[in-house]
Design a protein around this motif. Structure first.
Motif, short mmCIF file in Angstrom:
data_model
loop_
_atom_site.label_atom_id
_atom_site.label_comp_id
_atom_site.label_asym_id
_atom_site.label_seq_id
_atom_site.Cartn_x
_atom_site.Cartn_y
_atom_site.Cartn_z
N LYS A 275 4.92 5.28 -3.69
CA LYS A 275 4.38 4.63 -4.88
C LYS A 275 3.84 3.23 -4.56
O LYS A 275 2.85 2.79 -5.15
CB LYS A 275 5.45 4.55 -5.97
N ILE A 276 4.50 2.53 -3.66
CA ILE A 276 3.99 1.22 -3.25
C ILE A 276 2.62 1.38 -2.60
O ILE A 276 1.69 0.60 -2.87
CB ILE A 276 4.98 0.54 -2.28
N TYR A 277 2.46 2.39 -1.77
CA TYR A 277 1.16 2.65 -1.14
C TYR A 277 0.11 2.96 -2.21
O TYR A 277 -1.03 2.46 -2.14
CB TYR A 277 1.29 3.82 -0.16
N GLU A 278 0.47 3.79 -3.20
CA GLU A 278 -0.47 4.13 -4.28
C GLU A 278 -0.89 2.87 -5.05
O GLU A 278 -2.07 2.69 -5.38
CB GLU A 278 0.16 5.14 -5.22
N ALA A 279 0.09 2.02 -5.36
CA ALA A 279 -0.21 0.79 -6.10
C ALA A 279 -1.14 -0.12 -5.31
O ALA A 279 -2.09 -0.70 -5.86
CB ALA A 279 1.08 0.05 -6.45
N MET A 280 -0.87 -0.23 -4.01
CA MET A 280 -1.72 -1.08 -3.17
C MET A 280 -3.13 -0.51 -3.06
O MET A 280 -4.12 -1.23 -3.11
CB MET A 280 -1.09 -1.24 -1.79
N LYS A 281 -3.24 0.81 -2.93
CA LYS A 281 -4.56 1.45 -2.82
C LYS A 281 -5.37 1.24 -4.09
O LYS A 281 -6.56 0.88 -4.03
CB LYS A 281 -4.38 2.94 -2.53
N ASP A 282 -4.74 1.46 -5.25
CA ASP A 282 -5.45 1.26 -6.52
C ASP A 282 -5.81 -0.21 -6.72
O ASP A 282 -6.91 -0.52 -7.22
CB ASP A 282 -4.58 1.75 -7.68
N SER A 283 -4.91 -1.10 -6.36
CA SER A 283 -5.15 -2.53 -6.56
C SER A 283 -6.27 -3.03 -5.67
O SER A 283 -7.08 -3.87 -6.08
CB SER A 283 -3.87 -3.33 -6.29
#
Length: 437
Positions: A275-283
């Protein structure tokens, strides 16, 4: 030179060129054809547009909002909002508005608000007998609260461009945001009964997402509040820390990222490496878009200034009237029109160097001006053809933009009335920072 700049940019927009590239293209073409300057200055001004240290707060707050969204914070805030206002007529519409207040005070981004909350609340509202257009309209309009509340990205940009205290701007937005929330809730009360919305007794919405929607099953307030306290503490820490001199707004953004990680991992225990990776990718995608617009808008603003456009417009405005209220009303009209076509952050960087000196010469408080301009830019997010909030909410609701306009227009009218109130009563923006700082 000014005419060529404006014409080139307008042509780029009509050709549907992304705004960042349209700004850069118009500036470079004009510099090449009408001046003897080395085009290397274009690259220098683009880099200068993203060098100021306070701008580091923008990507950090965006990342913090992304982490909150996947770390369980958004869900707790929705549950609390539902527990507070879910019993009112039009309960889910009120929940939508109050959730935007909570989430806007964490992310600072209107688009992030629509993207995260809208994906939960718009389907839920459709289940409760709201039309898809109305659900899209209330979601798009309520997200305007995010740019008004701290840590607003738009207020940060205004502070950087004008040299106004970002901390004071944050406090200046609190009272107007609360008033705007009340205006939206009154609009909901006036529209849902007449349209017959929210009259069903049951819904098929997953209660784990937003609390239990049926009125008799709404969760108790205290358990919902207890669950949301870690999330609600973040804006308090930001404001207290800035006012107490513990950290700067930029440092507050870094603290927000660390706090979001700690809460998501150790308290809510929903933030995993994936989820941290997903948040960073979207951000990263949103950060890249905003920084590109900011950098190229800085070049465009510099080119306008070099061509004497701000000085000409400022002189024309001052010739029209020396009354501050009249000038503010003219600024409102100009910004409402500009907001229909230009993204908010780009408009701030392009127009503020033109409008700010005029306002200062007339004695308009910079905090008052900042809030008025940010509200104008927020309303631009729900007006076609470039209303990002409205387009995103309509896409989530699975309606075309014309249906979205039908759903948002009562809230747009209320928003313009709210803007006039802010214009005529400066104390709404200046009172809180006046007693706090």
């Amino acid at each position: 030179m000014g005419g060529m700049l404006l014409g080139s940019f307008g042509a780029g927009m009509l050709a549907r060129i992304p705004i960042g590239f349209a700004l850069a293209g118009a500036s470079l073409i004009t510099l090449y054809l009408m001046t003897t300057n080395d085009l290397a200055i274009g690259a220098q001004r683009i880099v200068a547009g993203i060098i100021p240290y306070p701008l580091l707060a923008v990507p950090l707050f965006i990342l913090a909002g992304g982490l909150m969204n996947v770390g369980g914070i958004s869900k707790r805030l929705l549950g609390l909002a539902d527990a507070i206002v879910g019993r009112l007529t039009g309960g889910l519409a009120h929940t939508n508005i109050l959730s935007s207040v909570f989430f806007g005070g964490l992310s600072g981004s209107s688009v992030a608000d629509v993207s995260s909350l809208g994906r939960i609340l718009i389907p839920a509202m459709k289940e409760r007998n709201y039309t898809a257009a109305y659900a899209a309209g209330v979601t798009a309009a309520s997200a305007i609260i995010a740019p008004i509340l701290p840590p607003s990205i738009t207020l940060i940009l205004f502070g950087v461009v004008t040299g106004t205290s970002i901390g004071q701007l944050f406090f200046a937005g609190i009272v107007p945001a609360v008033i705007y929330m009340a205006v939206l809730m009154v609009t909901v009360l006036l529209t849902v009964k007449r349209r017959g919305f929210d009259q069903t007794s049951r819904a098929t919405v997953d209660p784990r997402e937003i609390g239990r929607t049926p009125k008799e099953d709404i969760p108790a307030f205290l358990p919902a509040l207890w669950s949301a306290i870690p999330a609600l503490m973040l804006p308090v820490l930001i404001l207290v820390g800035i006012r107490g001199g513990i950290f700067t707004p930029t440092e507050a953004a870094g603290m927000a990222v660390a706090y979001s990680l700690l809460v998501g991992v150790f308290i809510y225990r929903e933030l995993t490496p994936v989820k941290i990776y997903e948040a960073m990718k979207d951000s990263i995608g949103l950060i890249g878009l905003i920084l590109l617009v900011m950098a190229t808008a800085q070049l465009y603003s510099w080119a306008l200034t070099s061509g004497g456009v701000p000085q000409s417009i400022a002189g024309a405005l001052l010739e029209l009237s020396g009354n501050p209220i009249v000038i503010l009303l003219l600024i409102n009209v100009l910004l409402l029109i500009v907001g229909m076509f230009i993204e908010a952050n780009a408009a701030i960087i392009i127009l503020i160097p033109i409008l700010f000196p005029v306002a200062m010469e007339l004695g308009i408080d910079p905090l008052h001006l900042g809030v008025v301009i940010v509200v104008n830019m927020g309303l631009g997010l729900v007006t076609p053809p470039v209303g990002l909030n409205l387009m995103l909410a309509s896409e989530i609701a699975e309606v075309d933009i014309f249906e979205g306009i039908k759903g948002v227009w009562p809230f747009l009218v209320s928003g313009i009335a709210f803007l006039l109130l802010l214009t005529f009563v400066p104390a709404l923006s200046t009172w809180l920072p006046g007693i706090t700082f």
